[in-house]
Each structure stands twice: as C-alpha cells, then as structure tokens.
Design a protein around this motif. Structure first.
Motif, short mmCIF file in Angstrom:
data_model
loop_
_atom_site.label_atom_id
_atom_site.label_comp_id
_atom_site.label_asym_id
_atom_site.label_seq_id
_atom_site.Cartn_x
_atom_site.Cartn_y
_atom_site.Cartn_z
N PRO A 167 62.88 8.80 50.13
CA PRO A 167 62.75 9.40 49.31
C PRO A 167 63.55 9.18 48.40
O PRO A 167 65.03 8.63 48.18
CB PRO A 167 62.19 10.71 49.24
N ILE A 168 63.31 9.29 46.55
CA ILE A 168 64.35 9.71 46.32
C ILE A 168 64.49 11.29 45.65
O ILE A 168 63.74 12.42 45.55
CB ILE A 168 63.06 9.53 44.79
N PHE A 169 66.12 11.05 46.07
CA PHE A 169 66.40 12.44 45.80
C PHE A 169 66.58 13.15 44.72
O PHE A 169 67.68 12.01 43.25
CB PHE A 169 67.95 12.59 47.11
N LEU A 170 65.90 14.63 43.84
CA LEU A 170 67.12 14.90 42.55
C LEU A 170 67.95 15.31 42.35
O LEU A 170 67.51 16.50 43.25
CB LEU A 170 65.97 14.71 41.54
N TYR A 171 68.43 16.20 41.51
CA TYR A 171 69.35 17.59 41.86
C TYR A 171 68.34 17.85 40.28
O TYR A 171 68.18 17.67 39.24
CB TYR A 171 70.85 16.92 40.94
N SER A 172 68.06 18.82 40.21
CA SER A 172 67.75 20.29 39.55
C SER A 172 68.62 20.21 37.97
O SER A 172 70.20 20.45 38.95
CB SER A 172 67.18 21.26 40.09
N HIS A 173 68.29 20.96 37.16
CA HIS A 173 69.30 21.08 35.59
C HIS A 173 69.68 22.70 36.57
O HIS A 173 69.99 23.64 36.98
CB HIS A 173 68.65 21.81 34.21
N ASP A 174 71.47 22.38 35.97
CA ASP A 174 72.57 23.63 36.21
C ASP A 174 73.52 23.21 34.80
O ASP A 174 73.45 22.13 34.67
CB ASP A 174 72.60 23.69 37.61
N GLY A 175 74.02 24.05 34.55
CA GLY A 175 75.18 24.43 33.65
C GLY A 175 76.53 24.14 33.61
O GLY A 175 77.45 23.77 32.45
N PHE A 176 76.99 23.87 34.88
CA PHE A 176 77.55 23.41 35.08
C PHE A 176 78.51 22.47 34.45
O PHE A 176 77.66 20.86 34.88
CB PHE A 176 78.18 24.22 37.01
N GLN A 177 79.91 22.19 34.29
CA GLN A 177 80.65 21.59 33.84
C GLN A 177 81.72 20.71 34.26
O GLN A 177 81.76 19.19 34.07
CB GLN A 177 81.09 21.67 32.90
N LYS A 178 82.33 20.87 35.73
CA LYS A 178 82.72 20.49 36.93
C LYS A 178 82.31 20.68 37.44
O LYS A 178 82.32 21.11 38.14
CB LYS A 178 84.25 21.18 36.06
N SER A 180 81.42 17.30 37.63
CA SER A 180 80.41 16.63 36.31
C SER A 180 79.89 17.52 35.54
O SER A 180 78.96 18.08 36.35
CB SER A 180 80.72 15.28 37.08
N PRO A 181 79.37 16.70 34.54
CA PRO A 181 78.52 17.58 33.99
C PRO A 181 76.44 17.22 34.45
O PRO A 181 76.57 16.03 35.05
CB PRO A 181 78.71 17.73 32.63
N PHE A 182 75.89 17.81 34.58
CA PHE A 182 74.34 17.88 34.26
C PHE A 182 73.44 16.51 33.64
O PHE A 182 74.11 16.24 32.42
CB PHE A 182 73.14 18.94 34.81
N LYS A 183 73.11 15.68 33.73
CA LYS A 183 73.33 14.29 34.01
C LYS A 183 71.05 14.84 33.67
O LYS A 183 70.76 14.34 34.72
CB LYS A 183 73.26 13.25 34.53
N PRO A 184 70.08 14.46 32.80
CA PRO A 184 68.11 15.04 32.65
C PRO A 184 68.23 13.27 32.71
O PRO A 184 67.25 12.95 31.51
CB PRO A 184 68.85 15.68 31.66
N ASP A 185 68.33 12.68 33.79
CA ASP A 185 67.93 11.09 33.90
C ASP A 185 66.29 11.35 33.88
O ASP A 185 65.94 10.32 32.85
CB ASP A 185 68.37 10.35 35.30
N PHE A 267 65.71 16.60 35.73
CA PHE A 267 66.89 16.05 37.24
C PHE A 267 67.50 14.75 36.57
O PHE A 267 67.22 14.27 36.33
CB PHE A 267 64.79 15.94 37.49
N GLU A 268 68.04 15.36 37.42
CA GLU A 268 69.15 13.70 37.69
C GLU A 268 69.14 13.11 39.12
O GLU A 268 69.07 14.02 39.54
CB GLU A 268 70.35 14.31 37.73
N ILE A 269 68.97 11.94 39.27
CA ILE A 269 69.00 11.21 40.26
C ILE A 269 69.82 11.01 41.09
O ILE A 269 71.37 11.00 40.43
CB ILE A 269 68.76 9.26 40.22
N CYS A 270 70.34 11.44 42.24
CA CYS A 270 70.93 11.30 43.25
C CYS A 270 71.19 9.83 44.06
O CYS A 270 70.27 9.55 44.58
CB CYS A 270 70.58 12.76 43.93
N GLU A 271 72.48 9.05 44.05
CA GLU A 271 72.89 8.07 44.74
C GLU A 271 72.74 8.21 45.56
O GLU A 271 72.48 7.21 46.27
CB GLU A 271 73.91 7.71 43.87
N TYR A 272 72.26 8.81 46.45
CA TYR A 272 72.63 8.93 47.78
C TYR A 272 70.81 8.09 48.27
O TYR A 272 70.73 7.96 50.07
CB TYR A 272 73.25 10.31 48.76
N GLY A 273 70.38 8.78 47.91
CA GLY A 273 68.77 8.54 47.96
C GLY A 273 68.05 6.83 46.89
O GLY A 273 69.11 6.46 46.64
#
Length: 290
Positions: A167-178, A180-185, A267-273
């Motif tokens: 599958p495509i694995f995605l991260y949901s949005h958050d505001g944490f910066q360290k 690395s910050p969230f990237k809205p792919d 959503f940010e694309i997770c490189e593991y999927g």
C-alpha cells in the motif's frame, strides 16, 4: 415512452459507472478513538461518498482519557462513541483493547497491525508521524512503519495472506518541527464536508465536550445544546491554510480552485511504503481536482 427510455438508460449508466468503479480500500490507524476522525475525517467522508471502503482503527481503548471516568467503564463509553462516529462518517470503526497511555511497539501489536491492513486489503494506510508529544501517537507510528514492508512478506503473520502489492503509507498532519516538519505532499479540499466532519466528531462526547475542555481550562465554555456544541467545536477545528499547504492545493486542484479552498486535510508520503507517481495519487484520491 421515449422519455422513460432515456431516463432508464441514464439511470442504468449511473448504476454501471458507480458499481464498476474499482473500490479503493483505506485504513486510517490512530492511537485513540478520536484520532482518525481528527486527522482524516473529511477525506474519509469523501471516500465514503464515492462508494469506497474506509476503516478507522484505534490501537487503544481510550480508558485513560478523562478527568473523572476511567478504566473499563470509560473504555465502553469510548467504544460506543467510536461506533456512533463511524456511522456518521460512513466508515467501519475498530477499537483494540490496549490500555490508553500504555501502547508499546511490541511484536504482538505489530502482527495485529499487519493483520488489519491485510484483511482490509488496503491500498492506502494513514497514521501518525513518529514525532509527537504523546507516546501512544509515537508508538502507533512505529507500529505502522514496522508493518509497512512486512505486509507483503508471506512468511510473516502467515495465517493471513500477504498483500500482493504494498500500500501507499501516509502520515497525517501535525505541527511538530523537530527533527523534521510535516510536508503536505497530498492535499484534499474538505470545505464542503467540514460541517459533516464536525458533526461526526461530536459523537466523541466524552472527549470534545468533557475531557479536552477540562484539560485546556475551557470546560465552563462548553454549550448546553447539541447544535451549539457542534458550532463551538467547529470553531476550534477550523485550521488556517498556510503557504505550503496552499501550494499543495494549487498543485492538485489547479491555480483557480486551489486558491479558493477554505479547509483542507493533508498527508505526507512515508518512504517505507510504495512510492506513488502523481498519476497513481490522482487515481487513489479520486476526489482531488474535482
């Protein structure tokens, strides 16, 4: 008679198009019985309206998330709230029986996550990023990351057939910066379903009208009626659209519409999927651009 024939053929074409469309299977995995709703509720509504299959999963039963209630009694309340929310979203809702605030990335839990993803035959899996204030969120992210490759390995959790395609694995949005910050792919316009999302979220009464207001010192501000509560909740959940998210919306919806979007989920694309192409993203997110 001719009008009836035309209407019949139009209806037949609509039914054929609706039911012949390939179903997209989406799994959203959160740590608690309201995380999926917050992070991807609008997108889930879009999928459900198009006839696709969405599963919300809470990896804990939420039995610690309250200032007055707790234990098994609270877990039963939160499970019932999740089921009601699922009905309002038009999705299936699964709540596991791990204790709130005690979720760990164990082998047993990893295997359970693999089973859930396989049994749903997921095309898309959405979860937390591993950078978060809450240990349950971080560990939920680790569990999903650890499952990302293994869902296609036949000799792991061999009692459930492995997926033939990752599958495509995605991260949901958050505001944490360290670190690395969230990237809205990927960005999804949810302006037209935002009110419905808030109404569905409001099924989690113990959270949005009791526990979280108490935690933030606003319990005395919670309105009395259901209608007023939904409006009050909407005021807290209407997040502004920043420059990076706006750029993503313009990419996916075009300049004219992308600049007009008022409320979005990203959503940010997770490189593991699987690494999806732009065409594949558009196919798996059929609401984009429309």
């Amino acid at each position: 008679m001719k009008k009836i024939s035309v209407l019949f053929l139009t209806l037949l074409a609509f039914v054929f198009t609706t039911y012949s469309q390939e179903k997209i299977n989406v799994v959203v995995i959160g740590a608690h019985p309201d995380d999926c709703d917050i992070d991807a509720g609008g997108t889930a509504l879009k999928y459900a309206q198009l006839g696709h299959r969405v599963l919300f999963v809470s990896l804990t039963n939420g039995d610690a998330g309250h200032h007055e209630k707790g234990g098994g009694a609270l877990a039963r309340i939160r499970r019932a709230e999740a089921q009601e929310a699922g009905k309002r979203f038009g999705v299936s809702y699964k709540v596991l029986d791990n204790h709130d605030a005690e979720l760990m990335p164990t082998l047993e839990n990893r295997h359970e996550v693999i089973r859930i993803i396989r049994e749903w035959e997921a095309d898309i899996v959405i979860s937390h990023r591993p950078y978060d204030y809450h240990p349950d969120h971080r560990n939920a992210a680790l569990l999903v990351q650890d499952a990302a490759f293994l869902v296609v390995v036949p000799n792991v959790v061999s009692d459930v057939p492995a997926l033939k395609k990752n599958p495509i694995f995605l991260y949901s949005h958050d505001g944490f910066q360290k670190p690395s910050p969230f990237k809205p792919d990927i960005a999804v316009d949810i302006t037209d379903v935002f009110d419905q999302k808030i109404y569905a979220m409001a099924a989690h009464e113990s959270q949005f009208f009791e526990w979280l207001p108490w935690l933030y010192g606003t319990l005395d501000q919670v309105p009395d009626t259901d209608e007023q509560r939904v409006k009050w909740l909407a005021g807290f959940r209407r997040a502004p659209i920043g420059d990076e998210l706006r750029q993503s919306l313009v990419k996916w919806y075009g300049s004219e519409k992308g600049k007009q979007v008022k409320i979005a989920e990203s959503f940010e694309i997770c490189e593991y999927g699987r690494r999806p192409s732009e065409d594949e993203i558009r196919r798996l997110f059929p609401m984009i651009g429309n």
